[in-house]
Design a protein around this motif. Structure first.
Motif, PDB file in Angstrom:
ATOM      1  N   ALA A  45      -5.835  -1.224   4.922  1.00 25.38           N
ATOM      2  CA  ALA A  45      -7.040  -1.660   4.207  1.00 25.38           C
ATOM      3  C   ALA A  45      -7.515  -2.965   4.816  1.00 25.38           C
ATOM      4  CB  ALA A  45      -6.755  -1.841   2.717  1.00 25.38           C
ATOM      5  N   LYS A  46      -8.826  -3.108   4.911  1.00 24.06           N
ATOM      6  CA  LYS A  46      -9.376  -4.366   5.407  1.00 24.06           C
ATOM      7  C   LYS A  46     -10.732  -4.626   4.774  1.00 24.06           C
ATOM      8  CE  LYS A  46     -11.166  -2.318   9.668  1.00 24.06           C
ATOM      9  NZ  LYS A  46     -11.112  -2.349  11.114  1.00 24.06           N
ATOM     10  N   LYS A  47     -11.045  -5.897   4.703  1.00 25.89           N
ATOM     11  CA  LYS A  47     -12.318  -6.347   4.143  1.00 25.89           C
ATOM     12  C   LYS A  47     -13.420  -6.063   5.147  1.00 25.89           C
ATOM     13  CE  LYS A  47     -14.712  -9.305   1.330  1.00 25.89           C
ATOM     14  NZ  LYS A  47     -15.902  -8.536   1.111  1.00 25.89           N
ATOM     15  N   ARG A  48     -14.582  -5.655   4.636  1.00 25.82           N
ATOM     16  CA  ARG A  48     -15.762  -5.466   5.477  1.00 25.82           C
ATOM     17  C   ARG A  48     -16.660  -6.689   5.340  1.00 25.82           C
ATOM     18  NH1 ARG A  48     -17.154  -0.336   7.304  1.00 25.82           N
ATOM     19  NH2 ARG A  48     -19.328  -0.825   6.916  1.00 25.82           N
ATOM     20  N   ALA A  49     -17.677  -6.764   6.172  1.00 25.05           N
ATOM     21  CA  ALA A  49     -18.567  -7.925   6.171  1.00 25.05           C
ATOM     22  C   ALA A  49     -19.352  -8.039   4.858  1.00 25.05           C
ATOM     23  CB  ALA A  49     -19.532  -7.842   7.352  1.00 25.05           C
ATOM     24  N   ALA A  50     -19.749  -6.916   4.278  1.00 24.96           N
ATOM     25  CA  ALA A  50     -20.513  -6.938   3.024  1.00 24.96           C
ATOM     26  C   ALA A  50     -19.616  -7.391   1.872  1.00 24.96           C
ATOM     27  CB  ALA A  50     -21.094  -5.558   2.731  1.00 24.96           C
ATOM     28  N   GLU A  51     -20.201  -8.056   0.920  1.00 32.92           N
ATOM     29  CA  GLU A  51     -19.457  -8.572  -0.222  1.00 32.92           C
ATOM     30  C   GLU A  51     -18.851  -7.443  -1.050  1.00 32.92           C
ATOM     31  OE1 GLU A  51     -20.062 -11.523  -4.057  1.00 32.92           O
ATOM     32  OE2 GLU A  51     -21.723 -11.194  -2.689  1.00 32.92           O
ATOM     33  N   ASN A  52     -17.582  -7.607  -1.395  1.00 36.63           N
ATOM     34  CA  ASN A  52     -16.830  -6.661  -2.235  1.00 36.63           C
ATOM     35  C   ASN A  52     -16.681  -5.272  -1.616  1.00 36.63           C
ATOM     36  OD1 ASN A  52     -16.449  -8.579  -4.303  1.00 36.63           O
ATOM     37  ND2 ASN A  52     -18.474  -8.129  -5.110  1.00 36.63           N
ATOM     38  N   GLN A  53     -16.824  -5.143  -0.304  1.00 37.64           N
ATOM     39  CA  GLN A  53     -16.651  -3.850   0.347  1.00 37.64           C
ATOM     40  C   GLN A  53     -15.388  -3.862   1.196  1.00 37.64           C
ATOM     41  OE1 GLN A  53     -20.006  -2.240   2.419  1.00 37.64           O
ATOM     42  NE2 GLN A  53     -21.306  -2.274   0.599  1.00 37.64           N
ATOM     43  N   TYR A  54     -14.662  -2.739   1.124  1.00 33.03           N
ATOM     44  CA  TYR A  54     -13.388  -2.613   1.810  1.00 33.03           C
ATOM     45  C   TYR A  54     -13.305  -1.253   2.490  1.00 33.03           C
ATOM     46  CZ  TYR A  54     -12.343  -6.567  -1.148  1.00 33.03           C
ATOM     47  OH  TYR A  54     -12.387  -7.776  -1.760  1.00 33.03           O
ATOM     48  N   GLU A  55     -12.586  -1.239   3.602  1.00 30.61           N
ATOM     49  CA  GLU A  55     -12.323  -0.002   4.337  1.00 30.61           C
ATOM     50  C   GLU A  55     -10.853   0.330   4.138  1.00 30.61           C
ATOM     51  OE1 GLU A  55     -11.790   0.721   8.964  1.00 30.61           O
ATOM     52  OE2 GLU A  55     -13.892   0.382   8.420  1.00 30.61           O
ATOM     53  N   VAL A  56     -10.589   1.522   3.644  1.00 37.04           N
ATOM     54  CA  VAL A  56      -9.217   1.958   3.382  1.00 37.04           C
ATOM     55  C   VAL A  56      -8.973   3.224   4.198  1.00 37.04           C
ATOM     56  CG1 VAL A  56      -7.580   2.750   1.636  1.00 37.04           C
ATOM     57  CG2 VAL A  56      -9.255   0.981   1.064  1.00 37.04           C
ATOM     58  N   ALA A  57      -7.869   3.227   4.958  1.00 34.92           N
ATOM     59  CA  ALA A  57      -7.555   4.366   5.829  1.00 34.92           C
ATOM     60  C   ALA A  57      -6.203   4.963   5.465  1.00 34.92           C
ATOM     61  CB  ALA A  57      -7.559   3.932   7.288  1.00 34.92           C
ATOM     62  N   ILE A  58      -6.159   6.276   5.475  1.00 37.07           N
ATOM     63  CA  ILE A  58      -4.900   7.005   5.357  1.00 37.07           C
ATOM     64  C   ILE A  58      -4.639   7.613   6.729  1.00 37.07           C
ATOM     65  CG2 ILE A  58      -3.625   8.870   4.245  1.00 37.07           C
ATOM     66  CD1 ILE A  58      -5.551   8.679   1.887  1.00 37.07           C
ATOM     67  N   LYS A  59      -3.493   7.268   7.301  1.00 34.89           N
ATOM     68  CA  LYS A  59      -3.113   7.783   8.617  1.00 34.89           C
ATOM     69  C   LYS A  59      -1.973   8.767   8.410  1.00 34.89           C
ATOM     70  CE  LYS A  59      -4.713   3.584  10.686  1.00 34.89           C
ATOM     71  NZ  LYS A  59      -4.497   2.489  11.583  1.00 34.89           N
ATOM     72  N   LEU A  60      -2.248  10.016   8.710  1.00 34.71           N
ATOM     73  CA  LEU A  60      -1.304  11.095   8.445  1.00 34.71           C
ATOM     74  C   LEU A  60      -0.867  11.717   9.760  1.00 34.71           C
ATOM     75  CD1 LEU A  60      -0.205  12.883   6.004  1.00 34.71           C
ATOM     76  CD2 LEU A  60      -2.065  14.415   6.578  1.00 34.71           C
ATOM     77  N   LYS A  61       0.429  11.954   9.893  1.00 37.96           N
ATOM     78  CA  LYS A  61       0.953  12.663  11.058  1.00 37.96           C
ATOM     79  C   LYS A  61       1.900  13.742  10.563  1.00 37.96           C
ATOM     80  CE  LYS A  61       3.167  12.270  15.508  1.00 37.96           C
ATOM     81  NZ  LYS A  61       3.724  11.377  16.534  1.00 37.96           N
ATOM     82  N   ILE A  62       1.657  14.958  10.995  1.00 35.48           N
ATOM     83  CA  ILE A  62       2.494  16.088  10.607  1.00 35.48           C
ATOM     84  C   ILE A  62       3.057  16.726  11.867  1.00 35.48           C
ATOM     85  CG2 ILE A  62       2.562  18.346   9.487  1.00 35.48           C
ATOM     86  CD1 ILE A  62       0.221  17.423   7.746  1.00 35.48           C
ATOM     87  N   ASN A  63       4.381  16.822  11.943  1.00 32.61           N
ATOM     88  CA  ASN A  63       5.067  17.532  13.017  1.00 32.61           C
ATOM     89  C   ASN A  63       5.698  18.773  12.411  1.00 32.61           C
ATOM     90  OD1 ASN A  63       4.709  15.789  15.291  1.00 32.61           O
ATOM     91  ND2 ASN A  63       6.174  14.380  14.372  1.00 32.61           N
ATOM     92  N   ALA A  64       5.407  19.912  12.973  1.00 35.85           N
ATOM     93  CA  ALA A  64       5.997  21.158  12.497  1.00 35.85           C
ATOM     94  C   ALA A  64       6.781  21.789  13.635  1.00 35.85           C
ATOM     95  CB  ALA A  64       4.919  22.108  12.003  1.00 35.85           C
ATOM     96  N   ALA A  65       8.024  22.107  13.364  1.00 36.65           N
ATOM     97  CA  ALA A  65       8.884  22.783  14.332  1.00 36.65           C
ATOM     98  C   ALA A  65       9.585  23.918  13.603  1.00 36.65           C
ATOM     99  CB  ALA A  65       9.906  21.811  14.905  1.00 36.65           C
TER     100      ALA A  65
END
Length: 172
Positions: free
Chosen positions: A60-80
């Motif tokens: 998560a990180k703050k954006r330039a606009a007031e009270n706006q935030y960028e939230v990322a979900i980073k998903l990695k799936i390995n199937a064997a």
């Protein structure tokens, strides 16, 4: 697609009462996605039930606009295939939401961004993973059990360990 939500609260009884928390999902998008169908690229067909490994990261990180935030979900799936067989597929997805968040105390902002915001994004991420794996020729993995509170706590414990490690080596 924008959604707004407020936490339930009683009406303020005096001028010093806190305003209700407001969260609005302004936008959501795929920042990066990769699906490698490893087994089919080799000209083989899957045998047996896949063993799935899922890794989830949050940012998560703050954006330039007031009270706006960028939230990322980073998903990695390995199937064997079971018993350390060949890799079937690898899916990597970086899914982002832009949020307008108001009236959250500074001390509670980090947990709010890293727990509540991913909860809002998760149903959309789950659908993308379902569709990608199905379209890749595999049964979709079950993503029902992701606990964002536990992930947040693990990240906080890791940060505390990393901060304590330099101090411990400096004393010696």
């Amino acid at each position: 697609m924008a959604e707004a939500s407020e936490t339930p609260s009683a009406a303020p009884t005096d001028a010093g009462a806190a305003a209700p928390v407001k969260m609005q999902l302004l936008a959501q998008f795929i920042r990066d996605m990769s699906f490698e169908n490893v087994l089919f690229q080799k000209g083989q067909t899957p045998e047996g039930k896949p063993a799935i490994q899922i890794q989830v990261g949050l940012d998560a990180k703050k954006r330039a606009a007031e009270n706006q935030y960028e939230v990322a979900i980073k998903l990695k799936i390995n199937a064997a295939t079971e018993n350390d067989g060949p890799v079937l597929y690898v899916l990597e997805l970086d899914y982002v939401g832009l949020f307008q968040v108001e009236n959250v105390p500074e001390a509670q902002l980090s947990p709010f961004l890293m727990i509540e915001c991913p909860r809002q994004l998760f149903p959309f991420l789950r659908r993308i993973v379902h569709d990608m794996t199905r379209d890749g020729g595999f049964p979709p993995p079950s993503l029902d059990g992701i606990d964002f509170v536990a992930i947040y706590r693990q990240n906080m414990a890791l940060r505390q360990q990393q901060q304590a490690a330099p101090e411990a080596t400096a004393v010696n």
